[in-house]
Design an enzyme around this catalytic site. Structure first.
Site, PDB file in Angstrom:
ATOM      1  N   LYS A 175      43.281  14.172  40.216  1.00  0.00           N
ATOM      2  CA  LYS A 175      44.283  13.345  40.096  1.00  0.00           C
ATOM      3  C   LYS A 175      44.125  12.384  41.150  1.00  0.00           C
ATOM      4  CE  LYS A 175      46.865  17.387  38.826  1.00  0.00           C
ATOM      5  NZ  LYS A 175      47.967  18.076  38.709  1.00  0.00           N
TER       6      LYS A 175
ATOM      7  N   GLU B  49      48.192  23.505  29.210  1.00  0.00           N
ATOM      8  CA  GLU B  49      48.737  23.424  30.474  1.00  0.00           C
ATOM      9  C   GLU B  49      50.364  23.671  30.482  1.00  0.00           C
ATOM     10  OE1 GLU B  49      46.226  21.333  33.424  1.00  0.00           O
ATOM     11  OE2 GLU B  49      47.200  19.773  32.615  1.00  0.00           O
TER      12      GLU B  49
ATOM     13  N   GLU C 129      51.531  14.709  33.714  1.00  0.00           N
ATOM     14  CA  GLU C 129      52.162  13.838  34.454  1.00  0.00           C
ATOM     15  C   GLU C 129      51.983  12.536  33.998  1.00  0.00           C
ATOM     16  OE1 GLU C 129      49.247  14.840  37.732  1.00  0.00           O
ATOM     17  OE2 GLU C 129      50.191  16.603  37.805  1.00  0.00           O
TER      18      GLU C 129
END
Ligand code: PGA
Length: 242
Positions: free
Chosen positions: A14, A161, A93
């Site tokens: 990330k 996920e 995200e």
């Protein structure tokens, strides 16, 4: 071990990590698993220089256009040129913070594969969807809408996920992971044919050195996509051996 049966451990840094972390992994022990490290874009070139040769590098996102006036964006060809061979697409995200739709993610997959990157397509339900019993419905629509019909399944990785497990320390029960992975496999075979029978389906969401072996032992789990735990050198080395 044949390429097909080799499991995958992918690290998603990330917007974290540093040159220092990269150097600390320069002697990452070799593993029976395929290791893919997805650092921030600025570290991709250096990753090729610093990490052991058998470690693959991936990007965390790419633009859906081949090139053009998209200030601040990175193209698939640029990722490839800097040494990446994989790219994470459709991460939750990106879906939630950057409002990426299934249609946009589909276009990103098209562009990534055109420029020889292997997409790691993320799917998964959020907490509300889970509580409403809609997990399978959501995953089905993400898979159905994000995967181009003529994609080469030898060059695709799926990551399941559950959004509520990402960065929270929570993980689904082992039997729930098994059930969803089987569901994804069946959906892919039903919709894309037997060519989808070998595609690696990774599990992601609070995977760590304690739970990795048990999760990896589930049939249909083709590996792990690891966030937070991949930033800790010792822990990631343990996971890479799972
Ligand atoms: P986590 O992140 O391992 O920190 O839960 C996983 C991911 O977001 O890919």
């Amino acid at each position: 071990m044949s390429e097909k049966s080799q499991k995958v451990i992918a690290a998603n840094w990330k917007m974290n990590g540093s040159l220092e972390l990269l150097h600390s992994l320069s002697s990452l022990p070799s593993s029976k698993n395929k290791i893919i490290i997805c650092p921030p874009t600025t570290l991709i070139c250096k990753s090729k220089e610093i990490l052991p040769r058998e470690v693959f590098i991936g990007g965390q996102n790419c633009n859906e256009n081949a090139s053009g006036p998209y200030t601040g964006e990175i193209s698939a060809a640029m990722l490839y040129e800097s040494g990446a061979r994989y790219v994470i697409l459709g991460h939750s995200e990106r879906r939630s913070i950057f409002k990426e739709s299934n249609k946009l993610i589909f276009n990103k997959l098209l562009c990534a594969t055109k420029f020889k990157l292997v997409p790691i397509l993320c799917v998964g339900e959020d907490l509300e969807e889970k509580n409403q019993g809609k997990a399978k419905e959501i995953i089905e629509s993400q898979l159905g809408q994000c995967i181009p019909k003529d994609i080469d399944f030898d060059d695709l990785i799926i990551a399941y996920e559950p959004v509520w497990a990402i960065g929270t320390g929570l993980t689904p029960k082992i039997e729930d992971i098994a059930e969803i992975h089987r569901f994804i496999r069946d959906f892919l075979i039903e919709n894309f044919g037997s060519k989808a029978s070998q595609v690696p389906i990774l599990y992601g969401g609070s995977a760590n050195e304690k739970n990795c072996a048990e999760i990896m032992s589930i049939s249909d789990v083709g590996g792990l996509l690891v966030g937070g735990a991949s930033l800790k050198k010792k822990e990631f080395i343990e996971i890479s051996k799972a």
